[in-house]
Design a protein around this motif. Structure first.
Motif, PDB file in Angstrom:
ATOM      1  N   VAL A  23       0.846  -1.206   0.000  1.00  0.00           N
ATOM      2  CA  VAL A  23       0.000   0.000   0.000  1.00  0.00           C
ATOM      3  C   VAL A  23       0.879   1.252   0.000  1.00  0.00           C
ATOM      4  O   VAL A  23       1.915   1.308   0.669  1.00  0.00           O
ATOM      5  CB  VAL A  23      -0.923  -0.017   1.245  1.00  0.00           C
ATOM      6  CG1 VAL A  23      -1.709   1.285   1.363  1.00  0.00           C
ATOM      7  CG2 VAL A  23      -1.879  -1.201   1.175  1.00  0.00           C
ATOM      8  N   GLY A  24       0.454   2.269  -0.787  1.00  0.00           N
ATOM      9  CA  GLY A  24       1.203   3.537  -0.842  1.00  0.00           C
ATOM     10  C   GLY A  24       2.557   3.373  -1.493  1.00  0.00           C
ATOM     11  O   GLY A  24       3.506   4.081  -1.179  1.00  0.00           O
ATOM     12  N   TYR A  54       9.978  -2.850  -2.595  1.00  0.00           N
ATOM     13  CA  TYR A  54       9.208  -1.986  -1.684  1.00  0.00           C
ATOM     14  C   TYR A  54      10.076  -1.794  -0.436  1.00  0.00           C
ATOM     15  O   TYR A  54      10.421  -2.763   0.243  1.00  0.00           O
ATOM     16  CB  TYR A  54       7.882  -2.666  -1.346  1.00  0.00           C
ATOM     17  CG  TYR A  54       7.085  -1.948  -0.279  1.00  0.00           C
ATOM     18  CD1 TYR A  54       6.487  -0.727  -0.543  1.00  0.00           C
ATOM     19  CD2 TYR A  54       6.946  -2.491   0.998  1.00  0.00           C
ATOM     20  CE1 TYR A  54       5.757  -0.055   0.438  1.00  0.00           C
ATOM     21  CE2 TYR A  54       6.221  -1.834   1.984  1.00  0.00           C
ATOM     22  CZ  TYR A  54       5.629  -0.609   1.690  1.00  0.00           C
ATOM     23  OH  TYR A  54       4.921   0.052   2.659  1.00  0.00           O
ATOM     24  N   GLY A  69       5.311   3.309   3.008  1.00  0.00           N
ATOM     25  CA  GLY A  69       4.502   3.851   1.914  1.00  0.00           C
ATOM     26  C   GLY A  69       4.576   5.374   1.899  1.00  0.00           C
ATOM     27  O   GLY A  69       5.029   5.992   2.868  1.00  0.00           O
ATOM     28  N   LEU A  70       4.139   5.982   0.798  1.00  0.00           N
ATOM     29  CA  LEU A  70       4.121   7.442   0.692  1.00  0.00           C
ATOM     30  C   LEU A  70       2.726   7.895   0.275  1.00  0.00           C
ATOM     31  O   LEU A  70       2.009   7.173  -0.425  1.00  0.00           O
ATOM     32  CB  LEU A  70       5.133   7.909  -0.355  1.00  0.00           C
ATOM     33  CG  LEU A  70       6.617   7.646  -0.042  1.00  0.00           C
ATOM     34  CD1 LEU A  70       7.479   8.022  -1.235  1.00  0.00           C
ATOM     35  CD2 LEU A  70       7.045   8.433   1.192  1.00  0.00           C
ATOM     36  N   SER A  71       2.370   9.113   0.683  1.00  0.00           N
ATOM     37  CA  SER A  71       1.081   9.679   0.278  1.00  0.00           C
ATOM     38  C   SER A  71       1.226  10.361  -1.079  1.00  0.00           C
ATOM     39  O   SER A  71       2.069  11.250  -1.245  1.00  0.00           O
ATOM     40  CB  SER A  71       0.615  10.692   1.340  1.00  0.00           C
ATOM     41  OG  SER A  71      -0.080  11.764   0.724  1.00  0.00           O
ATOM     42  N   THR A  72       0.402   9.935  -2.045  1.00  0.00           N
ATOM     43  CA  THR A  72       0.457  10.520  -3.396  1.00  0.00           C
ATOM     44  C   THR A  72       0.236  12.030  -3.332  1.00  0.00           C
ATOM     45  O   THR A  72       0.942  12.806  -3.989  1.00  0.00           O
ATOM     46  CB  THR A  72      -0.614   9.855  -4.294  1.00  0.00           C
ATOM     47  OG1 THR A  72      -0.379   8.447  -4.288  1.00  0.00           O
ATOM     48  CG2 THR A  72      -0.564  10.376  -5.712  1.00  0.00           C
ATOM     49  N   SER A 124       4.121   7.670  -7.547  1.00  0.00           N
ATOM     50  CA  SER A 124       4.549   8.606  -6.512  1.00  0.00           C
ATOM     51  C   SER A 124       5.398   7.905  -5.444  1.00  0.00           C
ATOM     52  O   SER A 124       5.586   8.444  -4.359  1.00  0.00           O
ATOM     53  CB  SER A 124       3.306   9.252  -5.885  1.00  0.00           C
ATOM     54  OG  SER A 124       2.387   8.255  -5.506  1.00  0.00           O
ATOM     55  N   SER A 156       6.470   4.555  -2.931  1.00  0.00           N
ATOM     56  CA  SER A 156       7.867   4.420  -2.628  1.00  0.00           C
ATOM     57  C   SER A 156       8.606   3.297  -3.366  1.00  0.00           C
ATOM     58  O   SER A 156       9.830   3.191  -3.231  1.00  0.00           O
ATOM     59  CB  SER A 156       7.992   4.112  -1.131  1.00  0.00           C
ATOM     60  OG  SER A 156       7.251   2.910  -0.847  1.00  0.00           O
TER      61      SER A 156
END
Ligand code: CDM
Ligand code: ATP
Length: 284
Positions: free
Chosen positions: A97-98, A172, A176-179, A248, A250
């Motif tokens: 996720v993310g 991975y 995760g990163l926020s778009t 976006s 990671s």
């Protein structure tokens, strides 16, 4: 009904502008890869629900799989004679996720396509893409599912036939990163994308893993997370023809000429604590 939702990578991603509503205009070559979330849909019941296995996601309407049911049923009720049904979804999550791998978007697209088939195809692919865009910029790509040059914020999709079959290793890095945050951090003045785009063979000229990989979002993310440059370097040292961040972030991917080299690179990279590594292939 059982559905498989593949991940995607962005082989290149140029940010070409910013719209007044804050969304960014892109030009991206996107391709699905053979890593799948699995969804099981049980029709009927008093209300729609989602149960997630293998991750900790929201279970309310912000879950994109459940959001897709709401969007589909609203259109079904408004535009056709058919009666919407509630759906219980079981989601087995394999796509991190993310990660920029589009997992949530793919889940949503799989549900839209699955419900459309269940109801006898009341909507054509174009209408499904319009419903998909309500859920997220990446969702229309997954409705079509084929390699494509994607422009606008994700709604203009042109099939791309110039992608050779390639093996892919995806790393991975464990976070995760926020778009939204990544786009917010982008310095548009620095990307100068329109100029660079001239070099790409748009009319289905063949894609080159050594020349065409690019991601305008990478520099901004890389400033904060130097591990991404390490991963790229290690992928290339292990035989990748080229490597880049997907979407976006990671996650970072490397393209390999054959499955044996990809598998060897995976074996080495997954020794790194915290990294999740996939050896897979482009779904061309
Ligand atoms: C970066 C990509 O992964 C490339 O494939 C996608 O464009 C992202 O698509 P997505 O995850 O479906 O994005 P959305 O859920 O629609 O948008 C999340 C947030 O990212 C930003 N966003 C997204 C897509 C886009 N073209 N421009 C943006 O500025 C917006 O702030 C938006 O509120
Ligand atoms: N079914 C779902 N699967 C994954 N994420 C979901 C789902 N539903 C909602 N989300 C939310 O969406 C956000 C990121 O989703 P996702 O994993 O698709 O990001 P991503 O891989 O970076 O996608 P993209 O490449 O489209 O930007 C998270 O905040 C997550 O909580």
């Amino acid at each position: 009904m059982e559905l498989l939702a593949p991940a995607k990578i962005n082989l290149f991603l140029y940010v070409t502008g910013r719209r007044p509503d804050g969304y960014h205009e892109l030009c991206s070559l996107m391709c699905a890869v053979a890593i799948y979330d699995r969804l099981v849909l049980r029709m009927g019941g008093a209300r729609s629900t989602v149960a997630c296995h293998g991750c900790d996601l929201p279970l309310d309407g912000t879950n994109l799989a459940l959001g897709a049911v709401t969007v589909f049923n609203a259109a079904l009720a408004a535009e056709t004679q058919r009666r919407p049904e509630q759906v219980a979804i079981r989601l087995d999550k394999k796509i991190p996720v993310g990660a920029g791998l589009g997992g949530g978007s793919s889940d949503a697209a799989a549900v839209l396509k699955g419900l459309n088939a269940y109801h006898g195809h009341p909507f054509d692919e174009g209408r499904l893409c319009a419903l998909a865009l309500v859920l997220g910029a990446d969702v229309p790509f997954f409705i079509r599912g084929r390699p494509a040059l994607v422009t606008g914020i994700g709604e203009r999709i042109r099939p791309y036939a110039g992608l050779p079959a390639m093996d892919v290793v995806i790393v991975y890095p464990g976070f995760g990163l926020s778009t939204a945050a990544v786009f917010k951090n982008l310095n548009l003045a620095l990307t100068k994308s329109k100029k660079k785009l001239r070099y790409f063979p748009f009319n289905n000229g063949s894609f080159s893993a050594t020349h065409h990989l690019h991601n305008d979002l990478e520099a901004g993310v890389g400033e904060h997370f130097t591990v991404l440059a390490d991963i790229k370097e290690r992928l290339c040292r292990l035989g990748a023809m080229g490597a880049a961040m997907t979407g976006s972030g990671s996650a970072v991917f490397g393209l390999f000429a054959n499955a044996a080299d990809a598998s060897k690179a995976k074996d080495v990279l997954e020794q790194q604590p915290g990294w999740q590594v996939f050896a897979t292939r482009l779904l061309t």
